[in-house]
Motif scaffolding. Structure first.
Motif, PDB file in Angstrom:
ATOM      1  N   LEU A  64       0.835  -1.205   0.000  1.00 14.15           N
ATOM      2  CA  LEU A  64       0.000   0.000   0.000  1.00 14.15           C
ATOM      3  C   LEU A  64       0.867   1.252   0.000  1.00 14.15           C
ATOM      4  O   LEU A  64       0.537   2.242  -0.664  1.00 14.15           O
ATOM      5  CB  LEU A  64      -0.925  -0.006   1.216  1.00 14.15           C
ATOM      6  N   LYS A  65       1.979   1.215   0.726  1.00 12.99           N
ATOM      7  CA  LYS A  65       2.894   2.354   0.758  1.00 12.99           C
ATOM      8  C   LYS A  65       3.450   2.630  -0.631  1.00 12.99           C
ATOM      9  O   LYS A  65       3.504   3.780  -1.083  1.00 12.99           O
ATOM     10  CB  LYS A  65       4.042   2.069   1.726  1.00 12.99           C
ATOM     11  N   VAL A  66       3.866   1.584  -1.336  1.00 14.81           N
ATOM     12  CA  VAL A  66       4.406   1.731  -2.688  1.00 14.81           C
ATOM     13  C   VAL A  66       3.358   2.324  -3.628  1.00 14.81           C
ATOM     14  O   VAL A  66       3.645   3.220  -4.427  1.00 14.81           O
ATOM     15  CB  VAL A  66       4.911   0.377  -3.234  1.00 14.81           C
ATOM     16  N   HIS A  67       2.121   1.859  -3.523  1.00 19.23           N
ATOM     17  CA  HIS A  67       1.050   2.370  -4.378  1.00 19.23           C
ATOM     18  C   HIS A  67       0.832   3.863  -4.168  1.00 19.23           C
ATOM     19  O   HIS A  67       0.643   4.610  -5.119  1.00 19.23           O
ATOM     20  CB  HIS A  67      -0.250   1.616  -4.087  1.00 19.23           C
ATOM     21  N   MET A  68       0.866   4.294  -2.929  1.00 20.25           N
ATOM     22  CA  MET A  68       0.627   5.702  -2.636  1.00 20.25           C
ATOM     23  C   MET A  68       1.802   6.575  -3.076  1.00 20.25           C
ATOM     24  O   MET A  68       1.619   7.708  -3.525  1.00 20.25           O
ATOM     25  CB  MET A  68       0.348   5.889  -1.148  1.00 20.25           C
TER      26      MET A  68
ATOM     27  N   PHE B  97       7.138  14.846  -0.746  1.00 16.27           N
ATOM     28  CA  PHE B  97       8.267  14.076  -0.229  1.00 16.27           C
ATOM     29  C   PHE B  97       7.856  13.202   0.954  1.00 16.27           C
ATOM     30  O   PHE B  97       8.607  12.308   1.356  1.00 16.27           O
ATOM     31  CB  PHE B  97       9.400  15.007   0.198  1.00 16.27           C
ATOM     32  N   TYR B  98       6.678  13.482   1.514  1.00 12.90           N
ATOM     33  CA  TYR B  98       6.169  12.672   2.626  1.00 12.90           C
ATOM     34  C   TYR B  98       4.903  11.929   2.215  1.00 12.90           C
ATOM     35  O   TYR B  98       4.124  11.509   3.069  1.00 12.90           O
ATOM     36  CB  TYR B  98       5.910  13.553   3.848  1.00 12.90           C
ATOM     37  N   LYS B  99       4.737  11.769   0.900  1.00 18.27           N
ATOM     38  CA  LYS B  99       3.575  11.035   0.404  1.00 18.27           C
ATOM     39  C   LYS B  99       3.639   9.598   0.899  1.00 18.27           C
ATOM     40  O   LYS B  99       4.677   8.942   0.826  1.00 18.27           O
ATOM     41  CB  LYS B  99       3.552  11.055  -1.122  1.00 18.27           C
ATOM     42  N   GLY B 100       2.544   9.109   1.425  1.00 16.38           N
ATOM     43  CA  GLY B 100       2.533   7.755   1.961  1.00 16.38           C
ATOM     44  C   GLY B 100       3.156   7.644   3.339  1.00 16.38           C
ATOM     45  O   GLY B 100       3.509   6.547   3.772  1.00 16.38           O
ATOM     46  N   TYR B 101       3.274   8.800   4.064  1.00 12.35           N
ATOM     47  CA  TYR B 101       3.932   8.759   5.376  1.00 12.35           C
ATOM     48  C   TYR B 101       3.190   7.865   6.359  1.00 12.35           C
ATOM     49  O   TYR B 101       3.817   7.076   7.078  1.00 12.35           O
ATOM     50  CB  TYR B 101       4.045  10.168   5.965  1.00 12.35           C
TER      51      TYR B 101
ATOM     52  N   VAL C 217       2.940   3.037   9.486  1.00 17.89           N
ATOM     53  CA  VAL C 217       2.132   1.873   9.872  1.00 17.89           C
ATOM     54  C   VAL C 217       2.829   0.584   9.456  1.00 17.89           C
ATOM     55  O   VAL C 217       2.731  -0.441  10.130  1.00 17.89           O
ATOM     56  CB  VAL C 217       0.726   1.953   9.228  1.00 17.89           C
ATOM     57  N   ARG C 218       3.567   0.650   8.348  1.00 20.91           N
ATOM     58  CA  ARG C 218       4.308  -0.534   7.901  1.00 20.91           C
ATOM     59  C   ARG C 218       5.649  -0.666   8.628  1.00 20.91           C
ATOM     60  O   ARG C 218       5.981  -1.724   9.148  1.00 20.91           O
ATOM     61  CB  ARG C 218       4.536  -0.449   6.395  1.00 20.91           C
ATOM     62  N   LEU C 219       6.438   0.430   8.676  1.00 20.90           N
ATOM     63  CA  LEU C 219       7.782   0.331   9.253  1.00 20.90           C
ATOM     64  C   LEU C 219       7.742   0.150  10.760  1.00 20.90           C
ATOM     65  O   LEU C 219       8.594  -0.544  11.323  1.00 20.90           O
ATOM     66  CB  LEU C 219       8.600   1.583   8.897  1.00 20.90           C
ATOM     67  N   GLY C 220       6.729   0.755  11.419  1.00 24.27           N
ATOM     68  CA  GLY C 220       6.616   0.583  12.862  1.00 24.27           C
ATOM     69  C   GLY C 220       6.425  -0.882  13.251  1.00 24.27           C
ATOM     70  O   GLY C 220       7.250  -1.450  13.964  1.00 24.27           O
TER      71      GLY C 220
END
Length: 294
Positions: free
Chosen positions: A37-41, A260-264, A269-272
């Motif tokens: 989902l992060k990659v898509h955003m 630059f913070y798109k998908g933050y 939520v993923r990296l945590g």
């Protein structure tokens, strides 16, 4: 000589060089949908204003729930190259600097983490690029999809169709990001954990591991998000789409500072959770199968 015991009477153990790779791969199996989902955003255009819940619903509705695990083999390949390398260098270096588990100065830890991260980012770039492409495939029209069968198929096809050099497309961004994320994760995990243990309110247990890794995940996400966005776009770009790093930065900046913070949010939520699970798995491996300190 027998291994020294901790204040609780337990024998002190240290991790083996490959524990980090195994722990990261196990964590990736749990957090892969969030990474997708992060990659898509991050790869979406300026007109794509779709939130994480809407993105999830769209993928499931159009491709099925298993589409959330698109590119899992590439994610595992990335962790078994990138994370194994950075954990191995960092842990082995720590053991060389402090063979008996002595305290290590912060700047020394930071330097070890930076070197480990840069090397891991470089080694893991091919797997990372295939991971980005396989995850992004489900959002492309069917006639534009690359349709890699699995990560190894992707590596061979890129090498054959686009050249071996293409496998390292985005290596500069990946290595730079890896320096920051490794400092944020590995270095600050150790620092936070050490501080907690000195308070007298924490012991070397799951509570401490969870708290330290959650803090490390938050620090790593904040430090790395701009580079993560640029790295993802570089890896997903078509040949000749960007003239170089400055062109990519300029293209992203035209969409506004927050690009630059798109998908933050999905990144955190993923990296945590990924950071928390990685260190929980790592610590369990260390405590049950680690080497005793002589």
């Amino acid at each position: 000589m027998s291994a020294p015991a901790t204040p609780t009477g337990e024998v002190k153990k240290i991790g083996r060089w490959y524990f980090g790779g195994l722990a990261s791969a196990a964590a990736a199996c749990c957090t892969h949908p969030l990474d997708l989902l992060k990659v898509h955003m991050q790869t979406g255009g300026a007109k794509e204003k779709i939130g994480i819940m809407s993105q999830t619903a769209h993928i499931i509705k159009s491709e099925g729930i298993l589409a959330l695990y698109s590119g899992l083999s590439a994610s595992l390949l990335r962790q078994l190259t990138y994370s194994t390398t950075r954990f191995a260098i960092y842990e082995v270096s720590k053991q060389q600097v402090a063979p008996n588990g002595e305290s290590i100065p912060f700047l020394t830890r930071l330097s070890l983490a930076a070197v480990a991260g840069f090397t891991g980012g470089l080694v893991g770039t091919p797997g990372d690029m295939i991971n980005v492409r396989m995850q992004n495939d489900v959002k492309l029209p069917k006639n534009q999809r690359r349709n890699y069968k699995h990560a190894i198929d992707g590596l061979f096809r890129v090498a054959r169709e686009e050249g071996v050099k293409k496998l390292f497309n985005g290596a500069d961004w990946a290595s730079s990001r890896a320096v920051l994320v490794t400092v944020g994760q590995l270095c600050f995990y150790d620092v936070v954990k050490a501080k907690l243990l000195t308070t007298g309110h924490f012991q070397d247990n799951l509570t401490t591991h969870f708290t330290s890794s959650l803090a490390a995940g938050a620090i790593a996400t904040t430090m790395t998000q701009p580079l993560d966005v640029l790295k993802t776009r570089a890896m997903n770009s078509k040949p000749g789409e960007f003239k170089g790093a400055l062109d990519l930065v300029s293209f992203t900046a035209k969409q506004g500072p927050m690009a630059f913070y798109k998908g933050y949010i999905p990144a955190f939520v993923r990296l945590g959770p990924h950071t928390v699970l990685t260190f929980i798995f790592f610590e369990q491996l260390r405590m049950n199968f680690g080497k005793t300190v002589e």
